[in-house]
Design a protein around this motif. Structure first.
Motif, PDB file in Angstrom:
ATOM      1  N   LEU A 210     -46.686 -51.189 -60.501  1.00  0.00           N
ATOM      2  CA  LEU A 210     -45.801 -50.652 -59.473  1.00  0.00           C
ATOM      3  C   LEU A 210     -45.524 -49.171 -59.726  1.00  0.00           C
ATOM      4  N   PHE A 211     -45.292 -48.813 -60.977  1.00  0.00           N
ATOM      5  CA  PHE A 211     -45.086 -47.411 -61.363  1.00  0.00           C
ATOM      6  C   PHE A 211     -46.283 -46.557 -60.944  1.00  0.00           C
ATOM      7  N   ASN A 212     -47.492 -47.057 -61.182  1.00  0.00           N
ATOM      8  CA  ASN A 212     -48.699 -46.303 -60.869  1.00  0.00           C
ATOM      9  C   ASN A 212     -48.914 -46.198 -59.365  1.00  0.00           C
ATOM     10  N   GLN A 213     -48.672 -47.286 -58.640  1.00  0.00           N
ATOM     11  CA  GLN A 213     -48.841 -47.247 -57.191  1.00  0.00           C
ATOM     12  C   GLN A 213     -47.850 -46.287 -56.548  1.00  0.00           C
ATOM     13  N   ARG A 214     -46.618 -46.285 -57.043  1.00  0.00           N
ATOM     14  CA  ARG A 214     -45.627 -45.357 -56.483  1.00  0.00           C
ATOM     15  C   ARG A 214     -45.970 -43.916 -56.819  1.00  0.00           C
ATOM     16  N   PHE A 215     -46.583 -43.706 -57.968  1.00  0.00           N
ATOM     17  CA  PHE A 215     -47.048 -42.359 -58.312  1.00  0.00           C
ATOM     18  C   PHE A 215     -48.122 -41.903 -57.323  1.00  0.00           C
ATOM     19  N   MET A 216     -49.074 -42.772 -57.011  1.00  0.00           N
ATOM     20  CA  MET A 216     -50.135 -42.399 -56.080  1.00  0.00           C
ATOM     21  C   MET A 216     -49.575 -42.109 -54.693  1.00  0.00           C
ATOM     22  N   ALA A 217     -48.630 -42.931 -54.236  1.00  0.00           N
ATOM     23  CA  ALA A 217     -48.039 -42.713 -52.917  1.00  0.00           C
ATOM     24  C   ALA A 217     -47.274 -41.395 -52.876  1.00  0.00           C
ATOM     25  N   ALA A 218     -46.463 -41.128 -53.898  1.00  0.00           N
ATOM     26  CA  ALA A 218     -45.670 -39.896 -53.927  1.00  0.00           C
ATOM     27  C   ALA A 218     -46.569 -38.668 -54.015  1.00  0.00           C
ATOM     28  N   SER A 219     -47.635 -38.749 -54.811  1.00  0.00           N
ATOM     29  CA  SER A 219     -48.516 -37.584 -54.956  1.00  0.00           C
ATOM     30  C   SER A 219     -49.248 -37.284 -53.654  1.00  0.00           C
ATOM     31  N   THR A 220     -49.599 -38.322 -52.883  1.00  0.00           N
ATOM     32  CA  THR A 220     -50.257 -38.086 -51.594  1.00  0.00           C
ATOM     33  C   THR A 220     -49.310 -37.403 -50.614  1.00  0.00           C
ATOM     34  N   SER A 221     -48.072 -37.891 -50.521  1.00  0.00           N
ATOM     35  CA  SER A 221     -47.099 -37.249 -49.627  1.00  0.00           C
ATOM     36  C   SER A 221     -46.801 -35.824 -50.076  1.00  0.00           C
TER      37      SER A 221
ATOM     38  N   GLU B 153     -40.123 -41.618 -51.682  1.00  0.00           N
ATOM     39  CA  GLU B 153     -41.175 -42.125 -52.568  1.00  0.00           C
ATOM     40  C   GLU B 153     -40.993 -41.617 -53.990  1.00  0.00           C
ATOM     41  N   LEU B 154     -40.534 -40.370 -54.134  1.00  0.00           N
ATOM     42  CA  LEU B 154     -40.271 -39.842 -55.468  1.00  0.00           C
ATOM     43  C   LEU B 154     -39.126 -40.602 -56.127  1.00  0.00           C
TER      44      LEU B 154
END
Length: 708
Positions: free
Chosen positions: A249-260, A351-352
């Motif tokens: 979950l930590f990694n998926q949220r990192f990917m989502a935040a970095s894309t935004s 997301e962050l």
């Protein structure tokens, strides 16, 4: 030299010396632990009177690694592959006990399928397929003249391999263990610290595109590395297994935040290039509270928990400031640009906050109950490339099998076994021909060392203790080379060739003619594997596969536009990151292919996420019947353009998005859809993106345009 130079050179020198000694100690600790596992396994195998102690001993070399978690993960998948291969061998022998031709055909096909399966996975899951292939050969080929002996052969093989895995696991986990969990924690901590610092330092203005491209590569590598480590550490550490879901979950949220985050800064850059400085400045002012919120000692252990209330307060401040800042604008286009940027900024802050919350959960001293949100890291696999590996390996086995039958070569089985091992083992490497030749050179050297050891050293010794003294120096040479970047492949070949040709057993035989014939057969098998990679080049690392991977990456926009919404955000992000990491690993940094990859990745990430958010907003409420066709046409046209980009498709996509924007403006209650559509339109009109090559008035001579 000045006094200041002297004062600074001392600490630097001491640091270099300390790092060198630490590395040397790590290498020799690995060598000693591997030797202990090797000889302890051999002693137990001989005490148990196993048919081939050398098989168990060779297993310890194959799974050897500095990190205990890597040894355990590799051992787990090696055990799975061994069991699957032994089961397949029993089935093949039972199906064709008297038909040697059909037996070899079935065995070759099984080995080929396993080699193809190995290309579809990363890490040690790939290794399980390799083991499934050559274990079947090791079990079945020796009993080709005695089919009833296949069960005994399978049982012996399983026993020997499991013994080697058990001893290696115990030795690596008990004797000065080097824990993968420490590497995982450091990687997660660095990912968090670097991303938060990058966001904090970027709140003052726009980020140049070159810097954003470099940052994107760092984000991709960080996400994929963390997932690879997580999948290995769960074998080593109970706490890591308990926190596995939180890590995902930590990694998926990192990917989502970095894309935004990337989308937000692309938008600010575009506004500045279009000389809409007022709107860009207002967005940067709106962005400012986030920088203040992140101005905390993020290296501290409690950083995430400290940041949460600060982020929540910054989010409320930004929401309160949105209206007053917007009221200072009068132009319709400026208002639309500001609304798009403000919505994107608030999405990024949400997301962050979720990402920091996941980090705080990981930093908690006790494992917290898993979130209801279930995520997984999907991979971007290429089944056609796997098919090539299947065909190549199958044909190699068939050719060697036909030669064996036609020539009645007594040592043909040894040649087939070695070809099986290395055809599968290196099917997943970017340059298998070079690697195979390096390993073969090392293998030849190892066999020469084995000849010297067996006929000039072991013949003078008696007892297992003296055997250890006589064999250890020869094997240590290969193990030391395995730990050097330059000679790793050569060292692996040396260690495997030495251990395999020595074939230690309870009653050691000293037959030079058999030794030389066996060595020749093994060289033929290795050469056949190397030649197979030349005759049928592997897809991995080829320009053909890179084009397919880029096409698959562009196809992610179609996934965003058409796939079912549940779990789509996670699937989109993880597949994108995996595809980019694959191509990065197979391209020269700074090359045209590398630049094309990064440019397309940025475009796909931004457009794909915007379409996913658009579809989620479309699904949340009922839309006017007259509006939906325009939105669906924009989605379909965009997906077709990204799948097969050309100038005509670009114009259709641009016009379809513009029409959808105009249609939304004619309806009440759907203004929120404009934010996503306007973001997509701005990406389409970006003169510095990869899409500029398809614009009617843009120069088509860009180096990156060829990637389409």
């Amino acid at each position: 030299m000045s006094a200041s130079d002297l004062s600074t050179s001392g600490p630097v020198t001491r640091h270099v010396v300390a790092e060198t000694l630490r590395e040397e100690a790590s290498v020799w600790l690995f060598v000693v632990k591997t030797l202990i596992a090797f000889f302890l396994t051999g002693w137990i195998a001989m005490r148990l009177d196993l048919p081939a102690p050398s098989t168990a001993m060779l297993t310890t070399i194959i799974v050897a690694n500095r990190q205990a978690g890597m040894v355990l993960a590799k051992s787990f998948y090696r055990a799975l592959g061994t069991l699957a291969g032994a089961t397949a061998a029993v089935g093949i022998v039972a199906a064709f006990p008297q038909q040697r031709d059909l037996f070899l055909l079935a065995l070759s096909l099984w080995i080929g399928i396993c080699a193809g399966g190995a290309t579809l996975y990363r890490n040690f899951k790939s290794y399980a397929f390799v083991l499934g292939g050559y274990t079947a050969a090791i079990v079945a080929i020796p009993v080709i003249e005695n089919p009833p002996g296949v069960f005994d052969s399978a049982t012996a093989r399983i026993s020997e391999v499991l013994l080697g895995l058990l001893v290696s696991g115990v030795v690596s986990d008990v004797i000065f263990p080097s824990r993968m969990r420490d590497v995982l924690r450091r990687t997660a901590r660095d990912q968090f610290a670097h991303f938060v610092a990058f966001v904090r330092d970027s709140t003052g203005g726009a980020i140049p595109r070159e810097s954003m491209e470099k940052a994107h590569l760092r984000f991709v590598c960080a996400a994929v590395s963390l997932e690879d480590l997580r999948s290995s550490v769960i074998f080593e550490d109970a706490e890591a297994r308990a926190r596995s879901h939180h890590l995902r979950l930590f990694n998926q949220r990192f990917m989502a935040a970095s894309t935004s985050f990337q989308s937000l800064h692309h938008l600010i850059n575009r506004l500045k290039r279009a000389h809409r400085d007022a709107t860009a400045s207002l967005l940067i002012r709106l962005y400012a509270p986030l920088g203040a919120a992140l101005d905390a000692p993020i290296e501290a252990g409690a950083a995430a928990r400290v940041l949460l209330p600060r982020l929540a307060a910054a989010r409320e401040t930004m929401r309160d400031n949105t209206g007053p800042l917007r009221d200072t604008l009068g132009d319709t286009q400026d208002l639309r640009d500001f609304d798009t940027g403000a919505a994107l900024l608030l999405r990024f802050v949400d997301e962050l906050h979720d990402y920091v919350d996941a980090a705080a959960t990981l930093q908690a001293p006790r494992v917290i109950a898993a979130s209801a949100e279930r995520v997984r890291f999907d991979r971007g696999n290429d089944f056609l490339g796997a098919g090539i590996a299947t065909v190549r390996t199958t044909l190699t086995m068939l050719v060697l099998g036909a030669f064996w039958i036609g020539s009645a070569w007594p040592m043909g089985s040894s040649a087939m076994l070695l070809a099986t091992v290395f055809a599968g083992l290196f099917a997943t490497t970017p340059n298998p021909t070079r690697v195979t030749w390096l390993v073969m050179l090392g293998y030849l050297s190892g066999m020469v060392a084995g000849f010297v050891c067996e006929f000039f050293v072991l013949t003078q010794l008696d007892g297992y203790g003296l055997l250890v003294v006589g064999v250890a120096p020869f094997l240590a040479v290969g193990l030391v080379m395995m730990m050097t970047q330059r000679f790793a492949s050569y060292g692996l070949g040396w260690a495997m060739g030495f251990a395999y040709i020595l074939a230690l057993k309870n009653v050691q035989t000293y037959d030079p003619s058999h030794f030389i014939n066996d060595a020749i057969a093994q060289v033929v098998g290795l050469g056949a594997a190397a030649v197979s990679f030349v005759v049928i080049p592997p897809a991995i690392g080829s320009a053909w596969l890179r084009r397919r991977q880029l096409a698959r990456l562009r196809g992610q926009v179609a996934l965003a536009a058409e796939a079912p919404l549940p779990g789509l955000r996670h699937r989109f992000e993880s597949v994108n990151h995996d595809l980019v990491s694959q191509v990065v690993a197979q391209t020269e940094p700074g090359s045209a292919d590398s630049r094309a990859l990064i440019a397309w990745a940025l475009a796909v990430h931004e457009t794909g996420r915007a379409l996913i958010e658009l579809r989620h907003d479309m699904a949340r409420r009922e839309l006017p019947a007259t509006l939906r066709p325009y939105l669906e046409d924009a989605l379909g046209t965009l997906s077709r353009f990204y799948e097969k980009p050309d100038a005509r498709g670009y114009l259709l996509a641009r016009d379809a998005v513009a029409t959808a924007i105009a249609s939304v403006g004619e309806h009440d209650g759907v203004a929120h859809l404009l934010e996503h559509l306007h973001l997509v339109r701005m990406a389409l009109l970006d003169g510095e993106s990869i899409l500029a090559a398809y614009m009617p008035d843009a120069p088509l001579g860009k180096e990156i345009a060829h990637a389409s």
